[in-house]
Design an enzyme around this catalytic site. Structure first.
Site, PDB file in Angstrom:
ATOM      1  N   ASP A 177      37.136  42.666  41.636  1.00 30.51           N
ATOM      2  CA  ASP A 177      37.373  41.454  42.437  1.00 30.51           C
ATOM      3  C   ASP A 177      36.031  41.316  43.657  1.00 30.51           C
ATOM      4  O   ASP A 177      35.608  41.397  44.511  1.00 30.51           O
ATOM      5  CB  ASP A 177      38.165  42.279  43.526  1.00 30.51           C
ATOM      6  CG  ASP A 177      39.649  42.849  43.765  1.00 30.51           C
ATOM      7  OD1 ASP A 177      40.098  41.379  43.105  1.00 30.51           O
ATOM      8  OD2 ASP A 177      40.137  43.801  43.792  1.00 30.51           O
TER       9      ASP A 177
ATOM     10  N   MET B 276      34.882  38.624  45.645  1.00 29.01           N
ATOM     11  CA  MET B 276      34.723  37.845  46.830  1.00 29.01           C
ATOM     12  C   MET B 276      33.215  37.019  47.942  1.00 29.01           C
ATOM     13  O   MET B 276      32.418  38.167  47.853  1.00 29.01           O
ATOM     14  CB  MET B 276      35.400  38.805  48.237  1.00 29.01           C
ATOM     15  CG  MET B 276      36.553  39.612  47.926  1.00 29.01           C
ATOM     16  SD  MET B 276      37.376  40.674  49.070  1.00 29.01           S
ATOM     17  CE  MET B 276      38.513  41.784  48.006  1.00 29.01           C
TER      18      MET B 276
ATOM     19  N   SER C 258      41.675  48.419  40.306  1.00 24.94           N
ATOM     20  CA  SER C 258      40.312  47.491  41.043  1.00 24.94           C
ATOM     21  C   SER C 258      39.618  48.273  41.696  1.00 24.94           C
ATOM     22  O   SER C 258      40.277  49.591  42.331  1.00 24.94           O
ATOM     23  CB  SER C 258      41.289  46.633  42.338  1.00 24.94           C
ATOM     24  OG  SER C 258      40.830  46.417  42.905  1.00 24.94           O
TER      25      SER C 258
ATOM     26  N   GLY D  82      41.412  45.968  50.146  1.00 26.74           N
ATOM     27  CA  GLY D  82      42.327  46.635  49.791  1.00 26.74           C
ATOM     28  C   GLY D  82      42.929  47.682  50.801  1.00 26.74           C
ATOM     29  O   GLY D  82      42.598  47.257  51.925  1.00 26.74           O
TER      30      GLY D  82
ATOM     31  N   GLY E   5      44.718  49.571  43.896  1.00 24.08           N
ATOM     32  CA  GLY E   5      42.978  49.386  44.375  1.00 24.08           C
ATOM     33  C   GLY E   5      43.321  51.319  44.260  1.00 24.08           C
ATOM     34  O   GLY E   5      43.191  52.297  44.060  1.00 24.08           O
TER      35      GLY E   5
ATOM     36  N   MET F 170      49.484  37.515  44.411  1.00 25.26           N
ATOM     37  CA  MET F 170      48.835  38.157  45.258  1.00 25.26           C
ATOM     38  C   MET F 170      50.228  38.821  46.469  1.00 25.26           C
ATOM     39  O   MET F 170      51.310  38.248  46.853  1.00 25.26           O
ATOM     40  CB  MET F 170      48.130  37.253  46.161  1.00 25.26           C
ATOM     41  CG  MET F 170      46.640  36.765  45.459  1.00 25.26           C
ATOM     42  SD  MET F 170      45.661  38.326  44.323  1.00 25.26           S
ATOM     43  CE  MET F 170      45.656  39.219  46.775  1.00 25.26           C
TER      44      MET F 170
ATOM     45  N   HIS G 111      39.085  38.891  39.260  1.00 27.78           N
ATOM     46  CA  HIS G 111      39.880  38.174  39.642  1.00 27.78           C
ATOM     47  C   HIS G 111      38.658  37.879  41.072  1.00 27.78           C
ATOM     48  O   HIS G 111      37.916  37.807  41.797  1.00 27.78           O
ATOM     49  CB  HIS G 111      40.568  38.619  40.938  1.00 27.78           C
ATOM     50  CG  HIS G 111      41.348  38.383  41.941  1.00 27.78           C
ATOM     51  ND1 HIS G 111      42.150  39.211  42.975  1.00 27.78           N
ATOM     52  CD2 HIS G 111      41.591  36.850  41.912  1.00 27.78           C
ATOM     53  CE1 HIS G 111      42.754  38.468  43.689  1.00 27.78           C
ATOM     54  NE2 HIS G 111      42.699  36.782  43.138  1.00 27.78           N
TER      55      HIS G 111
ATOM     56  N   MET H 247      37.909  35.052  43.864  1.00 30.86           N
ATOM     57  CA  MET H 247      37.718  34.959  45.333  1.00 30.86           C
ATOM     58  C   MET H 247      37.065  33.962  45.577  1.00 30.86           C
ATOM     59  O   MET H 247      36.509  34.834  46.813  1.00 30.86           O
ATOM     60  CB  MET H 247      38.292  36.168  46.202  1.00 30.86           C
ATOM     61  CG  MET H 247      39.411  36.249  45.540  1.00 30.86           C
ATOM     62  SD  MET H 247      40.609  38.206  46.077  1.00 30.86           S
ATOM     63  CE  MET H 247      39.622  38.798  45.170  1.00 30.86           C
TER      64      MET H 247
ATOM     65  N   GLY I 196      41.719  39.779  50.741  1.00 32.60           N
ATOM     66  CA  GLY I 196      40.302  39.291  51.338  1.00 32.60           C
ATOM     67  C   GLY I 196      40.642  41.594  51.178  1.00 32.60           C
ATOM     68  O   GLY I 196      39.051  41.325  51.171  1.00 32.60           O
TER      69      GLY I 196
ATOM     70  N   ASP J  54      49.131  41.913  42.567  1.00 32.16           N
ATOM     71  CA  ASP J  54      46.975  42.326  43.385  1.00 32.16           C
ATOM     72  C   ASP J  54      48.341  42.259  44.464  1.00 32.16           C
ATOM     73  O   ASP J  54      48.320  41.876  45.177  1.00 32.16           O
ATOM     74  CB  ASP J  54      46.826  41.824  42.973  1.00 32.16           C
ATOM     75  CG  ASP J  54      45.378  41.817  43.478  1.00 32.16           C
ATOM     76  OD1 ASP J  54      45.216  43.139  43.835  1.00 32.16           O
ATOM     77  OD2 ASP J  54      44.104  41.142  43.125  1.00 32.16           O
ATOM     78  N   GLY J  55      48.885  43.960  44.751  1.00 36.49           N
ATOM     79  CA  GLY J  55      47.871  44.440  46.591  1.00 36.49           C
ATOM     80  C   GLY J  55      49.388  44.670  46.843  1.00 36.49           C
ATOM     81  O   GLY J  55      50.516  44.319  46.885  1.00 36.49           O
ATOM     82  N   GLY J  56      48.644  46.260  47.759  1.00 39.09           N
ATOM     83  CA  GLY J  56      50.028  47.396  47.755  1.00 39.09           C
ATOM     84  C   GLY J  56      50.578  47.421  46.266  1.00 39.09           C
ATOM     85  O   GLY J  56      52.136  48.310  47.159  1.00 39.09           O
TER      86      GLY J  56
ATOM     87  N   HIS K 231      40.511  45.845  37.001  1.00 41.92           N
ATOM     88  CA  HIS K 231      40.513  44.861  38.112  1.00 41.92           C
ATOM     89  C   HIS K 231      38.708  44.526  38.492  1.00 41.92           C
ATOM     90  O   HIS K 231      38.843  45.624  39.651  1.00 41.92           O
ATOM     91  CB  HIS K 231      41.354  44.678  38.678  1.00 41.92           C
ATOM     92  CG  HIS K 231      41.634  44.003  39.002  1.00 41.92           C
ATOM     93  ND1 HIS K 231      42.623  42.762  38.961  1.00 41.92           N
ATOM     94  CD2 HIS K 231      41.653  43.900  40.915  1.00 41.92           C
ATOM     95  CE1 HIS K 231      42.770  41.247  40.164  1.00 41.92           C
ATOM     96  NE2 HIS K 231      42.082  41.978  40.932  1.00 41.92           N
TER      97      HIS K 231
END
Ligand code: DX5
Ligand code: ZN
Length: 227
Positions: A36, A38, A9, A145, A202, A138, A67, A69, A143, A180-182, A34
């Site tokens: 993002d 927002m 990301s 990284g 990311g 998710m 992606h 959002m 919102g 996606d995330g962590g 990726h």
């Protein structure tokens, strides 16, 4: 399992030299970029839009995974198509007509995907799978990284994989499952074992001094966990 894909990301990249970052991360083994988006409305942060997508497109020799959002979704889809997106995913809660939005993305020649927030059930998939190319789970609240992976999403990944495998048995068509995330070297193995094939990362990639080394470690953890 299909060939796993790492999707760095660029939210965690150096925005002052984004083209160079895209080139470097692809040379390091990234399979997708990726991207993002927002809007400070659907999510409490504001990032990048179609103009930045267009600007990095000449450097992106792998597909751009957008992606969204944002709310509303449909109005901005054609802008991202023109800007060079290859895959466009959106949150079903952000669209008034989920089936229509999926059709809109595919009619423009992109792959379409639905994104599920941690608390959103997978029921949205029930009547639209024929129009879905990728499901994105998710594993943080969208919102920002650099947040921690929510472990309960491993069960959700297994449930999603089972739905997508049942669909593949019926139709022969593979639908990708992305997370996606962590995502880190430390947890990517168990995520792969839960059936995920596409991994957004990311801070784990761009926060490391050697992008190639972290992507190599991720791929080797995936291989070990799915052997
Ligand atoms: C969060 C974004 C993610 C984010 C992931 O809303 O959708 O793509 O960049 O960042 P990490 O890998 O640092 O959790
Ligand atoms: Zn994302």
């Amino acid at each position: 399992m299909t060939q796993p894909r790492i999707a760095p990301s660029i939210l965690s990249a150096d925005f002052s030299r984004l083209g160079e970052e895209v080139t470097k991360v692809i040379a390091a083994g990234a399979d997708l970029i990726h991207f993002d988006v927002m809007d400070n409305h659907y999510v409490p942060n504001l990032t990048i839009g179609p103009m930045v997508c267009e600007a990095i497109k000449p450097y992106a020799t792998v597909p751009i995974d957008v992606h969204l959002m944002v709310r509303p979704v449909d109005r901005i889809v054609p802008n991202f198509v023109r800007a060079g997106a290859n895959i466009i995913t959106f949150h079903p809660e952000a669209s008034d007509h989920v089936d229509r939005t999926l059709g809109l993305i595919r009619d423009h020649g992109c792959q379409a995907g639905l994104v599920f927030n941690p608390a959103t059930p997978l029921d949205y998939l029930d009547y639209v799978l024929d129009k879905v190319d990728m499901v994105l789970l998710m594993s943080v609240n969208p919102g920002f990284g650099g947040q921690s992976f929510i472990p309960a999403i491993l069960d959700k990944a297994r449930a999603a994989r089972a739905k997508l495998d049942a669909y593949k048995d019926k139709t022969g068509r593979h639908i990708h499952l992305e997370i996606d995330g962590g995502v880190k070297v430390e947890n990517i193995g168990e995520i792969a074992a839960a059936g995920v094939d596409t991994f957004v990362a990311g801070s784990a990639v761009f926060g490391h001094a050697d992008y190639a080394e972290v992507i190599r470690q991720m791929k080797s953890e995936i291989a070990a966990a799915t052997a």
